[in-house]
Design a protein around this motif. Structure first.
Motif, mmCIF file in Angstrom:
data_model
loop_
_atom_site.group_PDB
_atom_site.id
_atom_site.type_symbol
_atom_site.label_atom_id
_atom_site.label_comp_id
_atom_site.label_asym_id
_atom_site.label_seq_id
_atom_site.Cartn_x
_atom_site.Cartn_y
_atom_site.Cartn_z
ATOM 1 N N HIS A 88 0.834 -1.208 0.000
ATOM 2 C CA HIS A 88 0.000 0.000 0.000
ATOM 3 C C HIS A 88 0.868 1.257 0.000
ATOM 4 O O HIS A 88 0.624 2.199 -0.763
ATOM 5 C CB HIS A 88 -0.916 -0.021 1.225
ATOM 6 C CG HIS A 88 -1.941 1.060 1.244
ATOM 7 N ND1 HIS A 88 -2.952 1.153 0.308
ATOM 8 C CD2 HIS A 88 -2.119 2.118 2.099
ATOM 9 C CE1 HIS A 88 -3.706 2.206 0.575
ATOM 10 N NE2 HIS A 88 -3.220 2.810 1.653
ATOM 11 N N GLU A 117 -8.685 11.183 -5.640
ATOM 12 C CA GLU A 117 -8.860 9.760 -5.339
ATOM 13 C C GLU A 117 -7.730 9.197 -4.481
ATOM 14 O O GLU A 117 -7.950 8.466 -3.513
ATOM 15 C CB GLU A 117 -8.985 8.962 -6.639
ATOM 16 C CG GLU A 117 -9.449 7.535 -6.427
ATOM 17 C CD GLU A 117 -9.820 6.846 -7.726
ATOM 18 O OE1 GLU A 117 -10.348 5.720 -7.656
ATOM 19 O OE2 GLU A 117 -9.572 7.414 -8.810
ATOM 20 N N TYR A 120 -7.991 10.399 -0.900
ATOM 21 C CA TYR A 120 -8.992 9.615 -0.167
ATOM 22 C C TYR A 120 -8.420 8.255 0.247
ATOM 23 O O TYR A 120 -8.558 7.820 1.394
ATOM 24 C CB TYR A 120 -10.238 9.392 -1.030
ATOM 25 C CG TYR A 120 -11.148 10.581 -1.149
ATOM 26 C CD1 TYR A 120 -11.692 11.213 -0.025
ATOM 27 C CD2 TYR A 120 -11.503 11.095 -2.398
ATOM 28 C CE1 TYR A 120 -12.539 12.305 -0.132
ATOM 29 C CE2 TYR A 120 -12.353 12.184 -2.533
ATOM 30 C CZ TYR A 120 -12.868 12.787 -1.387
ATOM 31 O OH TYR A 120 -13.702 13.860 -1.504
ATOM 32 N N ASN A 121 -7.769 7.578 -0.704
ATOM 33 C CA ASN A 121 -7.269 6.220 -0.447
ATOM 34 C C ASN A 121 -6.206 6.177 0.642
ATOM 35 O O ASN A 121 -6.070 5.176 1.351
ATOM 36 C CB ASN A 121 -6.709 5.606 -1.728
ATOM 37 C CG ASN A 121 -7.789 5.314 -2.752
ATOM 38 O OD1 ASN A 121 -8.968 5.223 -2.407
ATOM 39 N ND2 ASN A 121 -7.400 5.176 -4.012
ATOM 40 N N TYR A 122 -5.443 7.258 0.769
ATOM 41 C CA TYR A 122 -4.327 7.269 1.717
ATOM 42 C C TYR A 122 -4.537 8.228 2.883
ATOM 43 O O TYR A 122 -3.651 8.373 3.736
ATOM 44 C CB TYR A 122 -3.017 7.607 0.989
ATOM 45 C CG TYR A 122 -2.539 6.465 0.121
ATOM 46 C CD1 TYR A 122 -1.642 5.523 0.621
ATOM 47 C CD2 TYR A 122 -3.009 6.310 -1.166
ATOM 48 C CE1 TYR A 122 -1.212 4.460 -0.157
ATOM 49 C CE2 TYR A 122 -2.594 5.252 -1.957
ATOM 50 C CZ TYR A 122 -1.695 4.328 -1.442
ATOM 51 O OH TYR A 122 -1.292 3.265 -2.219
#
Length: 320
Positions: A88, A117, A120-122
């Motif tokens: 990740h 995006e 948001y993911n991290y």
């Protein structure tokens, strides 16, 4: 790859490929690839379509599996099964700018969502206000307007779409950006703007680029070092001006002879060099990557190495 060049021993290695091989079924797409990319430089991988350059870039990103060799990033091997938190975090540190600005953006998403995006993911923002500020700032840095934030990709030109793709990658604050032919789908008038934009971010953020291209005239402008690849093997690697002034491998000479010259008076006297792969006789004398000049590596066997060194000696060049 031979011994480490004395020109580069003091630089910090960010990415290292050793004896890399990539296969698809029984087809060997890439083999015996060795190179280092140093922190803060632009390293270009140049070759014709089908040469394996994009395959290598996708392997660095973990998209293509490798069948042999190692890919080491910031001292950690990253090919062969990173999982969980390590994978990740790696995906944040290595970002990609894609070749086709039309296919690489989600047509149903606004520019705001496309650039956000990764945030948001991290979880790379403190609150909604912070997120919007980050996105607006990045949009302005790539030369677009804040009021374009809520538009959709089809409302933009190709050059503008590629700027959105650049913003999406760079807002993640990556350590390495894999730029896969990022200007080949753009009009000639827009290409220089995008290249200048990439160089601007490199100066300001100490970004490192793996720049993939088929056009040597383009990479001369942006690269610190260039590796020339043919049929899945790197045949020559050198600092940019060194490669242009003293191409050694016949394939590199052929590619350079095909670079357009803007002056028609000079161009009419340039004869293209046609590369003939049958000139190499590797049945008994196997080739290897040899450092002929400091920092200048060529793929050759022993008889070819001797001939190259003889030529370099005749030209008075200091050999490695």
């Amino acid at each position: 790859m031979g011994r480490v060049s004395t020109l580069t021993t003091e630089k910090e290695v960010l990415l290292s490929l050793r004896d890399l091989e990539i296969t698809f079924g029984k087809f060997v797409a890439v083999q015996d690839v060795n190179f280092d990319i140093y922190k803060g430089e632009t390293f270009s991988l140049v070759g014709e379509s089908g040469s394996g350059k994009t395959t290598i870039g996708r392997a660095v990103l973990g998209i293509n599996p490798t069948s042999n060799g190692t890919i080491t990033f910031e001292g950690q091997q990253i090919n062969g099964g990173l999982k969980g938190k390590a994978k990740h975090e790696l995906e944040r540190k290595i970002q990609m700018i894609f070749q086709d600005p039309t296919a690489s953006l989600n047509e149903r998403a606004t520019v705001d969502y496309i650039i956000s995006e990764g945030l948001y993911n991290y979880g790379l923002f403190e609150n909604e206000e912070d997120r919007i500020n980050k996105v607006r700032t990045m949009l302005e840095e790539v030369g677009l307007l804040p009021e374009q934030l809520y538009r959709y990709p089809h409302e933009f030109s190709g050059g503008q779409r590629q700027r959105i793709g650049i913003a999406r990658a760079l807002i993640m604050k990556p350590d390495l950006v894999v730029a896969d032919e990022p200007i080949s789908a753009l009009d000639v008038s827009i290409r220089a703007q995008v290249l200048n934009l990439l160089k601007k971010f490199q100066r300001e953020s100490q970004l490192t680029y793996l720049f993939i291209a088929h056009d040597l005239s383009v990479v001369r402008f942006i690269s610190d070092r260039i590796a020339v690849i043919r049929s899945g093997r790197i045949v020559e690697l050198a600092e940019t001006e060194e490669l242009f002034r003293h191409p050694i491998h016949p394939y590199t000479q052929s590619l350079l002879s095909a670079v357009p010259v803007p002056d028609p008076q000079i161009a009419r006297h340039i004869k293209p060099i046609v590369y003939d792969p049958t000139q190499h006789h590797y049945e008994t004398d196997k080739p290897k990557f040899v450092e002929l000049l400091p920092g200048h590596f060529v793929y050759c066997n022993a008889p070819e190495e001797a001939a190259y060194r003889k030529q370099l000696a005749a030209e008075g060049k200091t050999q490695a």
